[in-house]
Design an enzyme around this catalytic site. Sequence first.
Site, PDB file in Angstrom:
ATOM      1  N   GLU A 257       0.802  -1.245   0.000  1.00  0.00           N
ATOM      2  CA  GLU A 257       0.000   0.000   0.000  1.00  0.00           C
ATOM      3  C   GLU A 257       0.826   1.283   0.000  1.00  0.00           C
ATOM      4  OE1 GLU A 257      -2.734  -0.386   3.295  1.00  0.00           O
ATOM      5  OE2 GLU A 257      -3.681  -2.168   2.440  1.00  0.00           O
TER       6      GLU A 257
ATOM      7  N   GLU B 100      -5.808 -10.930  -1.282  1.00  0.00           N
ATOM      8  CA  GLU B 100      -6.599 -10.777  -0.042  1.00  0.00           C
ATOM      9  C   GLU B 100      -8.089 -10.785  -0.361  1.00  0.00           C
ATOM     10  OE1 GLU B 100      -5.246  -7.444   2.333  1.00  0.00           O
ATOM     11  OE2 GLU B 100      -3.141  -7.847   1.860  1.00  0.00           O
TER      12      GLU B 100
HETATM   13  C1  XIL Z   1      -5.862  -6.578   8.475  1.00  0.00           C
HETATM   14  C2  XIL Z   1      -6.110  -7.788   9.353  1.00  0.00           C
HETATM   15  O1  XIL Z   1      -6.971  -8.655   8.664  1.00  0.00           O
HETATM   16  C3  XIL Z   1      -6.718  -7.358  10.672  1.00  0.00           C
HETATM   17  O2  XIL Z   1      -6.838  -8.473  11.543  1.00  0.00           O
HETATM   18  C4  XIL Z   1      -5.846  -6.281  11.316  1.00  0.00           C
HETATM   19  O3  XIL Z   1      -6.484  -5.808  12.491  1.00  0.00           O
HETATM   20  C5  XIL Z   1      -5.625  -5.136  10.360  1.00  0.00           C
HETATM   21  O4  XIL Z   1      -5.060  -5.626   9.153  1.00  0.00           O
HETATM   22  N1  XIL Z   1      -4.873  -4.829   3.802  1.00  0.00           N
HETATM   23  C6  XIL Z   1      -3.788  -5.576   4.215  1.00  0.00           C
HETATM   24  C7  XIL Z   1      -3.926  -6.460   5.383  1.00  0.00           C
HETATM   25  O5  XIL Z   1      -2.758  -5.588   3.535  1.00  0.00           O
HETATM   26  O6  XIL Z   1      -2.718  -6.614   6.094  1.00  0.00           O
HETATM   27  C8  XIL Z   1      -5.028  -6.008   6.313  1.00  0.00           C
HETATM   28  O7  XIL Z   1      -5.182  -6.993   7.324  1.00  0.00           O
HETATM   29  C9  XIL Z   1      -6.306  -5.769   5.560  1.00  0.00           C
HETATM   30  C10 XIL Z   1      -6.118  -4.704   4.514  1.00  0.00           C
END
Ligand code: XIL
Length: 345
Positions: A153, A259
């Site tokens: 990101e 994701e």
């Molecule tokens: C999220 C996790 O799923 C949560 O448990 C945590 O509290 C915050 O992070 N993009 C990403 C991930 O790259 O690392 C994030 O994961 C969700 C959004």
Amino acid sequence: MPRALLTFVLLILMSACKKPSSEECGLEKSLYQQANFPLGVAVDPTYFSLPQYDTLVSKQFNSITPENIFKPSYLHPQENSFFWWEADNLVARAQQNKQRIHGHTLIWHKQLPIWMLNYQGTKAQWEAMFKNHIQSICQHFKGKVEAWDVINEAFNEDGTLRNFIWRQHLGDAYIEKAFRYAHEADPQALLFYNDFNLAYNERKRAAVLTFLSKLKQRGLPIDGIGMQMHIAINYPSRGQINSAIQAAGETGLLVHLSEVDISVNPFNKGDLDKEELFNRQADVLATVVLAYKALPSRYQYGISFWGLSDANSWIRDFYQREDYPLLFDDFYQPKACYCKLIDLL
Ligand code: XIL
């Protein structure tokens, strides 16, 4: 028509119209065994004490992304100490199950340890600290973690580079440096750039893809792009999903749908018609999977879901709303999107 024949015809018609039940779409089959590319899931080891969670993760998937425990605040809680124990246990479990580990993530603006955010030092000290962070982690997992989300990101929604500690102290070059340091520490590991909203936000997508293509042309050790795909049943459009996945493939990088989750309630409404929403969710997943299957196989690093069951999804906590974004329901039973996926792989 004779009565027996009529009954027979009715039975045939009824079975043709019936929605697939969990048995019919076959948990016994195993998702990854149906696929020509790896299928992954983000895991939180605290859930392994639930037998249903443990069984589904080991049986259905052949790639594991640690949902949180490989992030800087977990692995590097103090300047001079790392916390490997939980991560090492997960790696050992994955190795036993012959699953790939996708390391997430070395450099991100969130989930940073306090000491790193408050670090005081010269430019040279910041650089040394950055390099040490990346290389200590890559060296520790060398030969065990197949790939890293080196940078997560780095872009704003308007296509500019996000400002946060690393850019402030190392300049824009922090991105290239991160890839070089990771490669130096583990030359075999595949290195990814990972980001969200790349299907819905076309401006951001163009900025990210152009940026990565240039890095690749200049010979930087970058192997892949992760498109997070936290999407919803209402957006992005089918056309946006198709163009985004196709454009990612045209960079010549490996493409990871890294994701995936599909919100059924992005506007936080009440009184949800779950059956209808779950069928729409399955249709959206079909669009995603078909677009991914259309990529040349040499670019297909895999599709990973951001959590196993709706009960484990980050969306409920993070956005504080009722939602059901994943393949399995709160009771670890397969949903319509699981059945669709099994069909399409
Ligand atoms: C999220 C996790 O799923 C949560 O448990 C945590 O509290 C915050 O992070 N993009 C990403 C991930 O790259 O690392 C994030 O994961 C969700 C959004």
